[in-house]
Scaffold this active site. Structure first.
Site, PDB file in Angstrom:
ATOM      1  N   GLY A  46      11.696  54.508  40.752  1.00  0.00           N
ATOM      2  CA  GLY A  46      10.819  53.963  41.358  1.00  0.00           C
ATOM      3  C   GLY A  46       9.685  53.726  42.150  1.00  0.00           C
ATOM      4  N   GLY A  86      10.630  45.443  25.768  1.00  0.00           N
ATOM      5  CA  GLY A  86      12.144  45.427  25.261  1.00  0.00           C
ATOM      6  C   GLY A  86      13.462  45.959  24.326  1.00  0.00           C
ATOM      7  N   LEU A  87      13.239  47.118  24.427  1.00  0.00           N
ATOM      8  CA  LEU A  87      13.558  48.491  23.898  1.00  0.00           C
ATOM      9  C   LEU A  87      14.031  48.582  22.714  1.00  0.00           C
ATOM     10  CD1 LEU A  87      17.174  47.727  25.009  1.00  0.00           C
ATOM     11  CD2 LEU A  87      16.018  49.613  25.956  1.00  0.00           C
ATOM     12  N   CYS A 103      18.085  46.367  31.645  1.00  0.00           N
ATOM     13  CA  CYS A 103      16.703  45.891  30.848  1.00  0.00           C
ATOM     14  C   CYS A 103      16.359  44.425  31.039  1.00  0.00           C
ATOM     15  CB  CYS A 103      16.818  46.258  29.969  1.00  0.00           C
ATOM     16  SG  CYS A 103      15.089  46.499  28.797  1.00  0.00           S
ATOM     17  N   ASN A 144      19.645  57.944  26.939  1.00  0.00           N
ATOM     18  CA  ASN A 144      19.192  56.561  27.336  1.00  0.00           C
ATOM     19  C   ASN A 144      20.228  55.700  26.473  1.00  0.00           C
ATOM     20  OD1 ASN A 144      18.459  54.152  28.122  1.00  0.00           O
ATOM     21  ND2 ASN A 144      18.385  55.284  30.081  1.00  0.00           N
TER      22      ASN A 144
END
Lengths: 316, 244
Positions: free
Chosen positions: A259, A87-88, A146, A115
């Site tokens: 990924g 959650g950042l 996100c 980022n």
């Protein structure tokens, strides 16, 4: 070492030269970039290897205000991967600039990728404007994807008009290259990338994590406190590769593929799909030396597939 | 943090679902009691964090409980196999605060990290009281090892089948100079509520990396967010945000 090799007949370029790529106008020694959220601000990894061997790295997702993130448990495991709902969590752009970047500078001497996440156009723009003044920031990677935050982040990544609006808002405040980081949780990924390119993006990176969840058989309840999280690791590689392929055929700007990459072969495959560079995420958490190993393995892997220079592969 | 290949010398059952594993190799990264190692297992994406029971020149001993797929897989490994380990993780206990009558409170698989601590404290000539709590008689382990160090060793079981019936908080002395504890959260909360002295708690959270990179195990504390794997697992009593 390059000089000796170049003097031979039918020279095989020195390994250092073979790996170089150009990302939005800046040369990288190699295309390997630890992904945001898996590398902090570099310090933990600098304890065990010289992180200056990296192309660059994308530091922990930064927002205007400090964020604690989600309650724990934030982590679950899945076959060939993991699910996170951090959650950042980050100390906010002010403290990142005051405390984290000076420490980062001690251990990393190349341009770094900043980022950035946000919950409104204003917030994205303000955070990017502050990071634009930091000389070590070489690129702004704008996360509109996100899956673990509520009330904003994700809608910028699922609506092409909103994605274009974020791109314009950030481009207006910086002269550094702006890379939009896309979510895979959309129906048409190429449409998202195209909207960003038309709004002035200098590059695209993808994919962020795929939404997923696990349930604990004993408690019959979701493992993650946030219920759902983002899936990453080798299990998402084929999905990521497909989306990178689609985006590379839709836009002309450079694409960073990510990924599930965990080997030199994965890097080559992702670049054959059209990526200019790659980000490595979850692999760093399982094996803190993953990026060093990948960089070291690249020349031999290229030899096996007859690749002289890595920039020949996809790229732009 | 160090990454090392460690060799299994022994992996034997000690109590119900509890195993002792002795590993040799480069353990120079293991610095302090209360630290843990993070073990990579074939076919599992995430490593498994295990606290260090004891450390010798040439190796370490782990005591762990086989509770899930990963730790059950660890329990099936045999002598001669190798494990990729990240060592020297976590802050560990602060021995300098022990004072002259330290108290150790361990519950179940929270007991192991206290053994090396007890050994160090005894080595420094301190009298140590160790209260070890278990569910039942068949869960008890390490009692003789603590006694052999010369600790005032008290064992409790919840069902009263061995030692004193009850919880560690029922058998702890009235006072101590400082306490060190590790165990399941309900026990730690009871210790937090019932102790008057200062002390340290070793906490547990699900971890992603185990070395501070992913923010997967962060908890709120009075001194801000802390990563259990890097800023912990040991937190001082006054940092912990539990309700009275």
């Amino acid at each position: 070492m390059g000089g000796v090799t170049r003097e031979k007949e039918a020279p095989r370029p020195a390994d250092a030269d073979r790996l170089r790529v150009n990302l939005c106008g800046t040369e990288l020694d190699n295309p390997v970039i630890p992904a945001s959220g898996t590398f902090g601000f570099g310090l933990e990894f600098a304890e065990i290897y010289d992180i200056n061997i990296l192309g660059t790295f994308s530091f922990k997702g930064t927002t205007r205000e400090p964020r604690f993130g989600n309650p724990t448990p934030r982590i679950a495991e899945c076959p060939a991967g993991m699910i996170n709902a951090v959650g950042l969590q980050n100390p906010g752009v002010g403290q990142v600039i005051r405390e984290e970047l000076p420490r980062l500078k001690q251990v990393f001497h190349k341009p770094v990728m900043a980022n950035v996440s946000g919950f409104s156009l204003e917030e994205y723009a303000e955070t990017c404007a502050l990071l634009d003044r930091e000389p070590q920031v070489g690129w702004l990677e704008v996360n509109i994807s996100c899956p673990n935050v509520h009330g904003g982040g994700m809608s910028f990544g699922t609506d092409p008009k909103q994605a274009a609006a974020v791109t314009r808002a950030v481009k207006a405040v910086t002269r550094k290259p702006v890379i939009l980081k896309l979510s895979p949780n959309v129906t048409d990924i190429a449409e998202m990338a195209l909207a960003c390119e038309e709004a002035g993006a200098d590059g695209i990176s993808l994919i962020n994590t795929l939404q997923g969840m696990r349930i604990d058989l004993k408690t019959r309840k979701p493992v993650l406190a946030n219920l759902m999280g983002g899936v990453s690791g080798p299990c998402v590689f084929p999905v990521a590769l497909r989306m990178v392929w689609q985006v590379c055929r839709a836009v002309r700007i450079p694409v960073i593929g990510m990924g599930g990459i965990s080997s030199a072969e994965d890097v080559l495959e992702m670049m054959m799909a059209g990526a200019t560079a790659v980000e490595v995420g979850a692999a760093n958490l399982r094996d803190p030396l993953a990026c060093r190993r990948i960089i070291e393995d690249l020349p031999a892997a290229m030899d096996r597939y007859g690749i002289r220079n890595i920039r020949e592969l996809g790229g732009h | 943090m160090k990454q090392s290949l460690l060799w299994i010398e022994e992996n034997i059952p000690l109590a119900r679902d509890v195993f002792r594993m002795r590993l040799t190799g480069d353990v120079s990264g293991v610095e302090r009691p209360g630290q843990f190692v993070n073990l990579r297992l074939e076919g599992r994406f995430l490593r498994r964090p295990i606290s260090v029971f004891d450390r010798a020149e040439d190796g370490i001993t782990l005591i762990y409980k086989a509770v899930g797929e990963g730790t059950r897989q660890l329990a099936r490994m045999t002598e001669g196999e190798a494990l990729d380990a990240l060592t020297g993780l976590g802050n560990g206990y602060d021995l300098s605060r022990a004072g002259d009558s330290p108290l150790l409170l361990g519950g179940g698989v929270g007991v192991p990290p206290l053994y090396w601590l007890a050994k160090e404290l005894r080595g420094a000539g301190k009298p140590v009281c160790a209260v070890l709590g278990f569910g039942s008689r068949e869960d008890v382990f390490a009692e003789e090892e603590f006694r052999a160090l010369g600790c005032d060793t008290r064992v409790t079981t919840v069902d009263g089948s061995y030692g004193r019936k009850g919880f560690v908080t029922d058998a702890m002395p009235e006072s101590c100079s400082y306490f060190y504890t590790c165990g399941p959260e309900p026990m730690l909360r009871a210790v937090w509520a019932k102790t008057v002295s200062e002390g340290e708690f070793s906490l547990e959270e699900r971890m992603g990396c185990g070395f501070g990179a992913c923010m997967g195990c962060t908890v709120r504390t009075k001194s801000g967010p802390k990563r259990i794997c890097k800023d912990g697992p040991v937190l001082r009593k006054e940092e912990i945000l539990w309700e009275e």
